[in-house]
Scaffold this motif. Structure first.
Motif, PDB file in Angstrom:
ATOM      1  N   ILE A 136      -4.837 -11.232   8.259  1.00 10.80           N
ATOM      2  CA  ILE A 136      -4.953 -11.619   6.841  1.00 10.80           C
ATOM      3  C   ILE A 136      -4.154 -12.897   6.577  1.00 10.80           C
ATOM      4  CG2 ILE A 136      -4.270 -10.981   4.475  1.00 10.80           C
ATOM      5  CD1 ILE A 136      -4.918  -8.035   5.257  1.00 10.80           C
ATOM      6  N   ILE A 137      -2.884 -12.898   6.980  1.00 11.12           N
ATOM      7  CA  ILE A 137      -2.020 -14.059   6.719  1.00 11.12           C
ATOM      8  C   ILE A 137      -2.587 -15.308   7.395  1.00 11.12           C
ATOM      9  CG2 ILE A 137       0.298 -15.030   6.980  1.00 11.12           C
ATOM     10  CD1 ILE A 137       0.149 -12.676   4.971  1.00 11.12           C
ATOM     11  N   ARG A 138      -3.065 -15.137   8.633  1.00 13.93           N
ATOM     12  CA  ARG A 138      -3.608 -16.281   9.394  1.00 13.93           C
ATOM     13  C   ARG A 138      -4.778 -16.943   8.669  1.00 13.93           C
ATOM     14  NH1 ARG A 138      -3.542 -13.730  13.698  1.00 13.93           N
ATOM     15  NH2 ARG A 138      -1.536 -14.456  14.438  1.00 13.93           N
ATOM     16  N   LYS A 139      -5.607 -16.119   8.026  1.00 20.28           N
ATOM     17  CA  LYS A 139      -6.839 -16.641   7.422  1.00 20.28           C
ATOM     18  C   LYS A 139      -6.677 -17.049   5.950  1.00 20.28           C
ATOM     19  CE  LYS A 139     -10.249 -14.522  10.522  1.00 20.28           C
ATOM     20  NZ  LYS A 139      -9.585 -15.087  11.637  1.00 20.28           N
ATOM     21  N   LEU A 140      -5.490 -16.814   5.385  1.00 20.42           N
ATOM     22  CA  LEU A 140      -5.263 -17.214   3.988  1.00 20.42           C
ATOM     23  C   LEU A 140      -5.110 -18.737   3.888  1.00 20.42           C
ATOM     24  CD1 LEU A 140      -2.788 -14.458   2.712  1.00 20.42           C
ATOM     25  CD2 LEU A 140      -5.157 -14.795   1.979  1.00 20.42           C
ATOM     26  N   PRO A 141      -5.345 -19.309   2.687  1.00 17.71           N
ATOM     27  CA  PRO A 141      -5.153 -20.759   2.513  1.00 17.71           C
ATOM     28  C   PRO A 141      -3.698 -21.154   2.769  1.00 17.71           C
ATOM     29  CG  PRO A 141      -6.248 -19.772   0.594  1.00 17.71           C
ATOM     30  CD  PRO A 141      -5.789 -18.646   1.454  1.00 17.71           C
ATOM     31  N   ASN A 178       0.746   4.488  -4.669  1.00 18.00           N
ATOM     32  CA  ASN A 178      -0.103   5.088  -3.625  1.00 18.00           C
ATOM     33  C   ASN A 178      -0.052   4.324  -2.301  1.00 18.00           C
ATOM     34  OD1 ASN A 178      -0.972   7.070  -5.505  1.00 18.00           O
ATOM     35  ND2 ASN A 178      -2.496   5.622  -6.291  1.00 18.00           N
ATOM     36  N   GLN A 179       1.127   3.824  -1.965  1.00 14.91           N
ATOM     37  CA  GLN A 179       1.369   3.130  -0.695  1.00 14.91           C
ATOM     38  C   GLN A 179       0.372   1.991  -0.446  1.00 14.91           C
ATOM     39  OE1 GLN A 179       2.037   6.358   2.340  1.00 14.91           O
ATOM     40  NE2 GLN A 179       4.065   5.429   2.293  1.00 14.91           N
ATOM     41  N   ILE A 180       0.197   1.179  -1.471  1.00 14.91           N
ATOM     42  CA  ILE A 180      -0.668   0.003  -1.373  1.00 14.91           C
ATOM     43  C   ILE A 180       0.195  -1.249  -1.524  1.00 14.91           C
ATOM     44  CG2 ILE A 180      -2.554  -1.303  -2.467  1.00 14.91           C
ATOM     45  CD1 ILE A 180      -3.602   1.148  -1.112  1.00 14.91           C
ATOM     46  N   ILE A 181      -0.065  -2.227  -0.671  1.00 11.20           N
ATOM     47  CA  ILE A 181       0.606  -3.519  -0.796  1.00 11.20           C
ATOM     48  C   ILE A 181      -0.445  -4.552  -1.215  1.00 11.20           C
ATOM     49  CG2 ILE A 181       0.350  -4.097   1.679  1.00 11.20           C
ATOM     50  CD1 ILE A 181       3.103  -5.437   1.464  1.00 11.20           C
ATOM     51  N   LYS A 182      -0.099  -5.376  -2.186  1.00  8.52           N
ATOM     52  CA  LYS A 182      -1.014  -6.397  -2.703  1.00  8.52           C
ATOM     53  C   LYS A 182      -0.582  -7.764  -2.175  1.00  8.52           C
ATOM     54  CE  LYS A 182      -2.819  -8.099  -7.152  1.00  8.52           C
ATOM     55  NZ  LYS A 182      -2.648  -7.977  -8.626  1.00  8.52           N
ATOM     56  N   ILE A 183      -1.504  -8.437  -1.509  1.00 13.11           N
ATOM     57  CA  ILE A 183      -1.239  -9.767  -0.940  1.00 13.11           C
ATOM     58  C   ILE A 183      -2.087 -10.777  -1.709  1.00 13.11           C
ATOM     59  CG2 ILE A 183      -1.303 -11.178   1.158  1.00 13.11           C
ATOM     60  CD1 ILE A 183      -1.323  -8.488   2.752  1.00 13.11           C
ATOM     61  N   THR A 184      -1.432 -11.719  -2.380  1.00 15.29           N
ATOM     62  CA  THR A 184      -2.148 -12.705  -3.194  1.00 15.29           C
ATOM     63  C   THR A 184      -1.822 -14.119  -2.702  1.00 15.29           C
ATOM     64  OG1 THR A 184      -1.809 -11.226  -5.088  1.00 15.29           O
ATOM     65  CG2 THR A 184      -2.604 -13.443  -5.575  1.00 15.29           C
ATOM     66  N   PHE A 209      -5.725  -9.260  -1.447  1.00 10.70           N
ATOM     67  CA  PHE A 209      -5.961  -8.120  -0.549  1.00 10.70           C
ATOM     68  C   PHE A 209      -5.117  -6.943  -1.012  1.00 10.70           C
ATOM     69  CE2 PHE A 209      -7.271 -11.558   2.226  1.00 10.70           C
ATOM     70  CZ  PHE A 209      -8.232 -10.999   3.068  1.00 10.70           C
ATOM     71  N   ASP A 210      -5.701  -5.767  -1.011  1.00 12.48           N
ATOM     72  CA  ASP A 210      -4.946  -4.519  -1.196  1.00 12.48           C
ATOM     73  C   ASP A 210      -4.979  -3.777   0.133  1.00 12.48           C
ATOM     74  OD1 ASP A 210      -4.540  -5.202  -3.774  1.00 12.48           O
ATOM     75  OD2 ASP A 210      -5.682  -3.572  -4.683  1.00 12.48           O
ATOM     76  N   VAL A 211      -3.817  -3.545   0.723  1.00  7.05           N
ATOM     77  CA  VAL A 211      -3.753  -2.944   2.063  1.00  7.05           C
ATOM     78  C   VAL A 211      -2.820  -1.731   2.032  1.00  7.05           C
ATOM     79  CG1 VAL A 211      -3.292  -3.399   4.517  1.00  7.05           C
ATOM     80  CG2 VAL A 211      -4.003  -5.270   3.019  1.00  7.05           C
ATOM     81  N   VAL A 212      -3.220  -0.683   2.748  1.00  7.84           N
ATOM     82  CA  VAL A 212      -2.376   0.518   2.844  1.00  7.84           C
ATOM     83  C   VAL A 212      -1.183   0.207   3.742  1.00  7.84           C
ATOM     84  CG1 VAL A 212      -2.287   2.909   3.668  1.00  7.84           C
ATOM     85  CG2 VAL A 212      -4.357   2.035   2.548  1.00  7.84           C
ATOM     86  N   TYR A 213       0.005   0.659   3.329  1.00  9.22           N
ATOM     87  CA  TYR A 213       1.180   0.487   4.192  1.00  9.22           C
ATOM     88  C   TYR A 213       1.750   1.835   4.588  1.00  9.22           C
ATOM     89  CZ  TYR A 213       4.298   1.199   0.084  1.00  9.22           C
ATOM     90  OH  TYR A 213       4.950   1.708  -1.011  1.00  9.22           O
ATOM     91  N   MET A 214       2.671   1.841   5.574  1.00  6.58           N
ATOM     92  CA  MET A 214       3.280   3.083   6.071  1.00  6.58           C
ATOM     93  C   MET A 214       4.717   3.187   5.578  1.00  6.58           C
ATOM     94  SD  MET A 214       1.927   2.965  10.041  1.00  6.58           S
ATOM     95  CE  MET A 214       1.705   1.189  10.207  1.00  6.58           C
ATOM     96  N   ASN A 215       5.212   4.423   5.574  1.00  5.07           N
ATOM     97  CA  ASN A 215       6.597   4.680   5.183  1.00  5.07           C
ATOM     98  C   ASN A 215       7.547   4.235   6.302  1.00  5.07           C
ATOM     99  OD1 ASN A 215       8.976   5.890   4.109  1.00  5.07           O
ATOM    100  ND2 ASN A 215       7.621   7.207   2.910  1.00  5.07           N
ATOM    101  N   THR A 216       8.709   3.738   5.938  1.00  6.21           N
ATOM    102  CA  THR A 216       9.631   3.197   6.953  1.00  6.21           C
ATOM    103  C   THR A 216      10.495   4.264   7.637  1.00  6.21           C
ATOM    104  OG1 THR A 216      11.292   2.807   5.246  1.00  6.21           O
ATOM    105  CG2 THR A 216       9.824   0.974   5.783  1.00  6.21           C
ATOM    106  N   THR A 217      10.464   5.496   7.137  1.00  3.85           N
ATOM    107  CA  THR A 217      11.399   6.517   7.645  1.00  3.85           C
ATOM    108  C   THR A 217      11.205   6.809   9.134  1.00  3.85           C
ATOM    109  OG1 THR A 217       9.887   8.205   6.820  1.00  3.85           O
ATOM    110  CG2 THR A 217      11.795   7.695   5.443  1.00  3.85           C
TER     111      THR A 217
END
Length: 366
Positions: A77-82, A93-99, A105-113
């Protein structure tokens, strides 16, 4: 967690920590990059338990927090962004938003524990080496690491600090590579570092005089660059006494132009593809070297001028092993030392005492 960062900076960080993520782990959490924000620093970590890489990236931190996100998808995702500023924030709901610009992009993330903690290493006892020197030493030895898994200790490189010298040594039963550099330290120690680790370290090291600090424990080694830390487990066991493998005397010494020799062996090896031996024959005469190879494909003869001290010798090698050495030698001239057609050949650089290579010959059927 909310932060903004320039695309190129975070992409650089991702590519560094991805070197530790093999994708072979049974733990899904290790497929991810650990992202942590605090105050003004964005920290990224990648790990496969044996090797962990942590790097810090300049970013504007708006809200602190930490997540783990799948390394492959995040990197793509990062590679292909402008080429612009990227904003990353966590939602419910464990979603990360990348703008970035008009991309969202809305992407599911994992817990760090479940993400493993980095080993704690006391950085008081350390040695310091120039990045370009260490990078060169790794390049000059790593080709001789054993690929055979039956002797795990030989899949590593001996990292030895002794008598104010740093020695890197690799061997695989067919050849031996030694590089050494003066090191102003009173520390004496030796550890064996997995070859995979050092290959990744060498990709991160830059061709600059900047220092890398190196710290050891019984089980781990830490390479500390300015913004990046590389922590690796060490291989268990005792490395082979490499000094005992080096011949103490020789009956023949040959001065030879490295590039001419390399070119001639590369041409001769075109006819040596029969089977896996890559067999070439070297006939050292008073003023010249004759290289021959023949197989079902045909035959070849090469001749090079040499300066020879001692009696001539006929000897055969796997051409790959000789070429690996010649490609990693920097001097224009090399010295080859031999005793007989069945004893090891020592190769040194004419104007550099810091590199030494040993290659075993192939026994010819009489």
């Amino acid at each position: 967690m909310i932060f903004t960062c320039e695309k190129q900076k975070i992409l650089e960080g991702i590519s560094i920590v991805q070197k530790a993520i093999t994708g072979k782990s049974t733990l899904p959490i290790l497929e991810g990059i650990y992202i942590n924000t605090n105050k003004s620093t964005l920290t990224l970590i990648g790990s496969d338990m044996d090797l962990s890489i942590q790097t810090s990236v300049d970013a504007t931190i708006i809200e602190e927090g930490n997540i783990v996100i799948d390394a492959k998808i995040f990197g793509e995702i990062i590679r292909k962004l402008p080429n612009a500023t990227i904003k990353i924030e966590t939602l419910e709901n464990q979603i990360i938003k990348i703008t970035c610009a008009k991309s969202v992009f809305d992407v599911v993330y994992m817990n760090t524990t479940e993400f493993p903690e980095l080993p704690q290493i006391n950085e008081n006892l350390k040695i310091s080496v120039n990045q370009n020197i260490l990078k060169n030493m790794i390049k000059g030895t790593s080709f001789a690491i054993a690929q055979d898994e039956t002797r795990p200790i030989l899949q590593g490189i001996l990292f030895e600090v002794k008598s104010k010298n740093l020695n890197l040594v690799a061997l695989d039963g067919y050849r031996l590579a030694i590089r050494n550099e003066f090191l102003d330290t009173d520390i004496d120690m030796e550890v064996v570092i997995p070859g995979k680790t050092l290959n990744e370290v060498s990709k991160i090291l830059e061709d600059v005089d900047d220092i890398v600090d190196i710290t050891f424990t019984n089980n781990h080694i830490l390479f500390n660059l300015e913004k990046t830390k590389i922590i690796s487990r060490l291989l268990e066991g005792k490395f082979i006494n490499y000094n005992s493998l080096l011949p103490q005397e020789h009956k023949l010494l040959v001065n030879i132009n490295r590039q001419e020799l390399q070119n001639a062996i590369e041409r001769a090896s075109l006819m040596a593809k029969d089977g896996n031996t890559n067999l070439i024959k070297l006939d050292f005469q008073q003023d010249n070297l004759i290289i021959t190879s023949n197989s079902q494909l045909g035959k070849v003869r090469e001749e090079i001028s040499t300066k020879l001290q001692g009696e001539g010798i006929q000897i055969a090698f796997n051409s790959k092993y000789l070429l690996d050495v010649l490609k990693n030698v920097e001097d224009d001239e090399v010295i080859m030392k031999m005793t007989s057609g069945i004893s090891p050949c020592v190769i040194e650089e004419k104007n550099n005492e810091n590199a030494k290579y040993l290659v075993l010959p192939v026994r010819l059927m009489r």
